[in-house]
Design a protein around this motif. Structure first.
Motif, short mmCIF file in Angstrom:
data_model
loop_
_atom_site.label_atom_id
_atom_site.label_comp_id
_atom_site.label_asym_id
_atom_site.label_seq_id
_atom_site.Cartn_x
_atom_site.Cartn_y
_atom_site.Cartn_z
N ARG A 96 11.37 43.00 -49.02
CA ARG A 96 11.37 41.82 -48.18
C ARG A 96 9.98 41.19 -48.22
NH1 ARG A 96 13.15 44.96 -42.91
NH2 ARG A 96 11.33 46.11 -43.65
N ASN A 97 9.89 39.93 -47.77
CA ASN A 97 8.61 39.23 -47.84
C ASN A 97 7.48 40.03 -47.20
OD1 ASN A 97 9.90 37.16 -49.15
ND2 ASN A 97 9.93 35.77 -47.40
N ASN A 115 21.49 29.44 -58.63
CA ASN A 115 20.33 30.26 -58.23
C ASN A 115 20.78 31.44 -57.35
OD1 ASN A 115 17.61 31.02 -58.17
ND2 ASN A 115 17.21 29.81 -56.33
N VAL A 126 18.50 36.92 -50.69
CA VAL A 126 18.09 35.61 -50.20
C VAL A 126 16.58 35.52 -50.39
CG1 VAL A 126 18.01 34.07 -48.21
CG2 VAL A 126 19.96 35.61 -48.53
N ILE A 127 16.15 34.76 -51.38
CA ILE A 127 14.74 34.72 -51.77
C ILE A 127 14.14 33.38 -51.35
CG2 ILE A 127 13.10 34.87 -53.68
CD1 ILE A 127 14.68 37.43 -53.17
N ASP A 128 13.10 33.41 -50.52
CA ASP A 128 12.41 32.19 -50.12
C ASP A 128 10.92 32.28 -50.42
OD1 ASP A 128 11.60 34.02 -48.26
OD2 ASP A 128 12.38 32.95 -46.51
N ASN A 129 10.59 33.16 -51.39
CA ASN A 129 9.17 33.36 -51.70
C ASN A 129 8.94 33.23 -53.21
OD1 ASN A 129 6.51 33.97 -50.89
ND2 ASN A 129 6.76 36.12 -51.49
N TRP A 130 9.66 32.28 -53.85
CA TRP A 130 9.46 32.06 -55.28
C TRP A 130 8.10 31.42 -55.53
CZ3 TRP A 130 12.61 34.30 -58.56
CH2 TRP A 130 13.96 34.52 -58.21
N LYS A 158 4.29 36.72 -55.27
CA LYS A 158 5.40 35.78 -55.36
C LYS A 158 6.43 36.28 -56.38
CE LYS A 158 3.67 32.38 -52.76
NZ LYS A 158 4.35 31.77 -51.58
#
Length: 252
Positions: free
Chosen positions: A51-52, A79, A90-94, A115
């Motif tokens: 996780r982030n 994607n 669920v990736i929000d840190n590309w 990242k």
């Protein structure tokens, strides 16, 4: 093949009831994503699901520019990505301009900025494996040595409590104990307290009496007190409930 590991003292509890925690292992050997996955499944649980909030610590302990995690592409146009151990990612840190190439179907992390990147699965880079664990309360009354033998025969070991998050789970578990004190894998030998797997006490939660530097011969085993939720030293021959640790194959 000789592979070395860095075992992180970084763990995360997960699940609605906080029943499980995960340890990430950095594998320095460079492999393709498929071979890394095979290695992790043979020697651990799976490639790491992260996780982030995990990433900075993982990157800090990595050594190359990139490292594999258990992320694989399902559909480029939409994607869509999955974790190798199961479940949609669920990736929000590309990173900037990521994900990019349609043929880059495996997920890596760039160490310098923590990242996510898509990458060719044939890349040979280091990777993270994970182990998933849970604590088990055994409601039978054994001496410390008997409890240790039982845990090692039926699970992995007596409970090893090395950070606050595991201590929180241990506190929750012992509320159901039938004895006021519960054995954990804490022992005094050769002049110091240590965990039965050899780990030193970098984290501690002793009672107000504190860590006894030279306990009496009959006070050299550690318990977690059910009511005070703190550690104490006691007679190893008492018969108490105990906490074991076991590997879990639940999904993260």
């Amino acid at each position: 093949m000789k592979t070395s590991f860095t075992v992180l003292l970084f763990m995360s509890l997960f699940g609605m009831s906080l029943n499980f925690y995960v340890i990430h292992f950095f594998v320095r050997e460079s492999m393709s994503w498929d071979n890394a996955l095979k290695y992790c499944k043979e020697h651990h649980h799976d490639l790491s699901t992260v996780r982030n909030q995990d990433l900075q610590q993982l990157s800090k302990n990595a050594q190359d520019d990139y490292y594999w995690i258990g992320l694989e592409k399902v559909n480029h146009d939409q994607n869509l990505w999955n974790w190798s151990e199961g479940g949609t990612a669920v990736i929000d840190n590309w990173d900037n301009d990521q994900p990019g190439n349609e043929d880059e179907k495996c997920g890596a992390v760039q160490r310098s900025n923590s990242k996510f990147h898509d990458a060719p699965c044939s890349w040979a880079i280091p990777f993270y494996c994970m182990e998933v664990y849970e604590l088990i309360l055994v409601q039978q009354e054994n001496t410390w040595e008997e409890a240790l033998d039982y845990c090692r025969q039926n699970y992995i070991d007596l409970a090893i409590i090395t950070i606050e998050m595991i201590m929180t789970e241990a506190k929750n578990k012992v509320t159901a104990a039938q004895t006021e004190d519960v054995w954990i894998g804490l022992r005094f030998l050769a002049g110091h307290w240590f965990w039965v797997n050899g780990t030193d006490l970098n984290y501690s939660a002793w009672s107000v009496e504190g860590e006894l530097q030279c306990p009496a011969m009959n006070q050299r085993c550690g318990v977690l007190n059910r009511d005070e939720k703190l550690w104490k030293s006691t007679d190893c021959d008492r018969r108490l409930n105990f906490l074991c640790v076991r590997r879990s194959h639940t999904n993260y």
